[in-house]
Each structure stands twice: as structure tokens, then as C-alpha cells.
Write an enzyme that holds these catalytic residues in place. Structure first.
Site, PDB file in Angstrom:
ATOM      1  N   TYR A 271       0.854  -1.184   0.000  1.00 42.09           N
ATOM      2  CA  TYR A 271       0.000   0.000   0.000  1.00 42.09           C
ATOM      3  C   TYR A 271       0.887   1.230   0.000  1.00 42.09           C
ATOM      4  O   TYR A 271       1.877   1.307   0.740  1.00 42.09           O
ATOM      5  CB  TYR A 271      -0.893   0.007   1.244  1.00 42.09           C
ATOM      6  CG  TYR A 271      -1.700   1.278   1.409  1.00 42.09           C
ATOM      7  CD1 TYR A 271      -2.951   1.408   0.828  1.00 42.09           C
ATOM      8  CD2 TYR A 271      -1.200   2.349   2.149  1.00 42.09           C
ATOM      9  CE1 TYR A 271      -3.688   2.570   0.973  1.00 42.09           C
ATOM     10  CE2 TYR A 271      -1.928   3.517   2.301  1.00 42.09           C
ATOM     11  CZ  TYR A 271      -3.173   3.617   1.708  1.00 42.09           C
ATOM     12  OH  TYR A 271      -3.895   4.773   1.846  1.00 42.09           O
TER      13      TYR A 271
ATOM     14  N   GLU B 231      -3.460   7.735  -3.948  1.00 40.50           N
ATOM     15  CA  GLU B 231      -3.311   6.420  -3.326  1.00 40.50           C
ATOM     16  C   GLU B 231      -3.188   5.315  -4.365  1.00 40.50           C
ATOM     17  O   GLU B 231      -3.909   5.316  -5.368  1.00 40.50           O
ATOM     18  CB  GLU B 231      -4.521   6.147  -2.425  1.00 40.50           C
ATOM     19  CG  GLU B 231      -4.553   4.780  -1.764  1.00 40.50           C
ATOM     20  CD  GLU B 231      -5.847   4.540  -1.014  1.00 40.50           C
ATOM     21  OE1 GLU B 231      -5.906   4.846   0.191  1.00 40.50           O
ATOM     22  OE2 GLU B 231      -6.826   4.076  -1.657  1.00 40.50           O
TER      23      GLU B 231
END
Length: 376
Positions: free
Chosen positions: A97, A183
Site C-alpha cells: 500500500y 493512493e
């Protein structure tokens, strides 16, 4: 402004971040000529699409047709699916992530990363916060190589040129596009290098005047692709002309003003709860507005706890309590009701609510804590 995945990935690619080859699918005819296997992904502005059945790996044309026919015009999380993104399948060695955002608490940019990619990062933060890395960036200095090297070390991956390019790409988008969040979840580590398998970008609406042409184009791309289904609660809010915004939590919130409502919403989130809505009664007649607001909020079957936050200035609390009383007499509440009540005629209002077993009080923090506690 929250971008659709294909829009976010286009911007990422323009900033040097590798993405899988892909094309948009708006009908079965668009599936011809694709190299299978591919991943078909609904283009809707929500997370958790995979768990909702809106992301599928397909191995051939027939399977792709079947999935496309099932997904297009289907409703997922309140949105009608109008477009799919067909993306080449990637051989994944590891998923991480990676995110660059504006940290409101520290008032500066921050990198966030985790070795566990492809998961709900908010859930991971609650259950295993030690698995998430944070690196605040000095806005006057900017992103430095040692920032990236420290991040890579924490992730257990090489700080090679390809990884640095991805991180710098996120940073450049945040700074140059006036984004509030950029993101990648997950960033796949493959034999060919890193590759963004999913992308999310939120642009600051307050900076739209700086990018008029670009923002207009993005809006046009979304105009026919974002079709939101209206809930019963939203229909009632329009009917009664009461301000209401549907959220994705389970704690219903009613307030007698916008400021009180925002304060209450923030407090619920700070206490670990998830607001189901924002609803404020405005300047309508107190009793009528309170009854209507409860009808609106309770029309959402996802509400498990109701928090009513009231400050009696010009509004009389006994009149608001009469509206709550009227609703509860017609619709005995199936969820716990917590009421913060203070100000004009508050004592009388508290007595009215006591008949329903509701212990209203003036302490907002304690009332919000109770509302959150019952759904944990």
C-alpha cells in the site's frame, strides 16, 4: 473531486507511475480484440468494489461477455455501473500500500505505506496500526531521496530507481495537481517492476480555478458514468427540504444547525464511530422539523444507533422534544437513541424524552461516546 479509477491512472501514468495496459468497456462489443486474461472493474467512485462483486478476473471472451452483461447497469453501493475498465492481468510477487496525502493534523504532506496492500487500510489501521508506516514531508524542503529510502527499508523492498519513480510520481501529483490524496492500493511488485493495480485521487475543489480546463474535462468524463441511485432517505429529505447527506456508516446523526452537526460528526469519527449521514434541521419549525428529520434518518436501514445533538438558542428544546416524541409514538425506535440537549427549555425537553426511556444530557462528548459504544 474524487476521480474514477481510469482517470486517476491516466494522471499517474503521466507522472511516471507504471500502470497495466487497459481500455474502457461500455458494451460487449468493446471486448473484441482484448488479450485475455483481463480484469474487469466497475468504474464507480467507491471503495470495496472487489468485495461487492464489481471486480472480476476473466480468462476468455465468453466469460468476459457474461460478466459485462451482469455488471453493466447493475447497482453497487448506490451507484449504477455504466463503464468497466478492462485491464491486463499482472503476475504479482508482492502487494504493498502506498499513499501521499495532506496530513491535516500536522498541516503538512505525508507518505503512508504498508507491506499489506490490497486491504482496507482503515481496518488495518484499527487492528494492526504497527503495520502502517508514516513519513511526514517538510513542504519547504520537499520529498528527498532519504525519505524514499527510509520508506523502502520499512517495506522491506529495494529503494531502486523504479520505486523512487513511483513515490515521486505520487508526490508530484499531490503538489502539482492540488490533490488532497493520491493512493495506490495495491502497488504490485512484479518481475518487470512496480505496477499500480488500483488508483485513487481526490482533487481539492478549492483549487479548481487553477485547473479550469482540466477539471471541466474530468467532469465531462464523469457526467454519464457516475449515476447515483437515490435512497428513500434522500427522497424524503428533498420532500421536506431538510439538509441531508448520506454517508456509509451506521450512526445516524441529527443536529439543529450545520455547525453543531459538523462538530458532532467529527466527534463521532474521533471516537471511532462511522456516521451514517449528516442531517441538520435548519430554521424550520422545531417540532415538525424534528419529526421529519427522524423519519429521514431512520429511513436508512443501515442505521444502528441514532445521535441527536441539540443546542437551544432561538430554538426551544421542548418543541424539538415534542417532534421526537411524536415520531417515536408512531414508530417505536428499533435502535438506541442518544440525545444531547441544552439551552432554552432544555429541562422540559428532557422530561418529555424521559417517557421513552431516553436520558438526554448536556454533555456532547459523553452522549457521542454512548452512541458509538452501542455499535462497537
Amino acid at each position: 473531486m474524487k476521480l474514477l479509477e481510469f482517470q486517476a491512472k491516466k494522471i499517474m501514468a503521466q507522472n511516471g507511475i507504471p500502470i497495466p495496459s487497459s481500455q474502457l468497456v461500455e458494451g460487449v462489443s468493446d471486448l473484441e480484440g482484448l488479450s485475455y486474461p483481463v480484469v474487469l472493474k466497475a468504474q464507480i467512485p467507491v471503495g470495496g468494489r472487489g468485495k461487492a462483486g464489481a471486480v472480476h478476473l476473466v480468462n476468455g471472451l465468453d466469460e468476459a461477455r457474461s460478466v459485462t452483461e451482469a455488471l453493466l447497469d447493475n447497482e453497487v453501493k448506490g451507484y449504477r455501473i455504466k463503464t468497466l475498465l478492462a485491464e491486463e492481468a499482472v503476475d504479482i510477487k508482492q502487494e504493498i500500500y502506498l499513499c501521499c496525502l495532506n496530513d491535516k493534523e500536522a498541516n503538512r504532506p505525508m507518505l503512508v505505506a504498508s507491506r499489506e496492500g490490497g486491504v482496507d487500510i482503515e481496518q488495518l489501521a484499527k487492528e494492526s496500526p504497527h503495520k502502517i508506516l508514516h513519513k511526514r514531508i517538510d513542504p519547504l524542503v520537499g520529498l528527498m531521496d532519504y525519505d524514499i529510502q527510509g520508506l523502502a527499508a520499512g517495506l522491506g523492498i529495494p529503494a531502486d530507481a523504479e520505486f523512487k519513480k513511483v513515490v515521486r510520481g505520487l508526490w508530484n501529483i499531490l503538489r502539482n495537481q492540488d490533490a488532497t490524496l493520491v493512493e495506490i492500493n495495491p502497488l504490485a511488485i512484479t518481475n518487470q517492476g512496480p505496477c499500480a493495480l488500483d488508483g485513487k485521487i481526490i482533487l481539492d475543489d478549492n483549487a479548481a480555478y487553477r485547473f479550469k480546463e482540466q477539471r471541466q474535462k474530468l467532469k465531462e468524463e464523469q457526467s454519464d458514468r457516475i449515476v447515483q441511485e437515490r435512497s428513500n432517505a434522500e427522497e424524503l429529505a428533498d420532500k421536506y427540504e431538510i439538509s441531508y447527506v448520506l454517508l456509509d456508516g451506521d450512526i445516524g446523526i441529527i443536529a439543529d444547525g450545520a455547525g453543531t452537526g459538523m462538530l458532532t460528526l467529527d466527534l463521532v469519527k474521533d471516537l471511532g464511530g462511522k456516521p451514517a449521514n449528516f442531517c441538520e434541521m435548519g430554521g424550520k419549525a422545531a417540532a415538525e422539523a424534528a419529526e421529519q428529520a427522524m423519519e429521514i434518518v431512520m429511513a436508512n436501514t443501515g442505521v444502528k444507533s441514532l445521535l441527536i445533538s441539540l443546542i437551544g438558542g432561538l430554538t426551544r428544546m421542548d418543541q424539538v422534544a415534542e417532534g421526537i416524541d411524536a415520531y417515536l409514538k408512531k414508530n417505536p425506535s428499533q435502535v438506541p437513541v442518544s440525545v444531547r440537549m441544552c439551552g432554552t427549555k432544555a429541562e422540559e425537553g428532557i422530561q418529555i424524552l424521559a417517557a421513552h426511556g431516553i436520558k438526554a444530557q448536556a454533555d456532547l462528548f459523553e452522549t457521542a461516546r454512548q452512541a458509538v459504544q452501542v455499535v462497537r
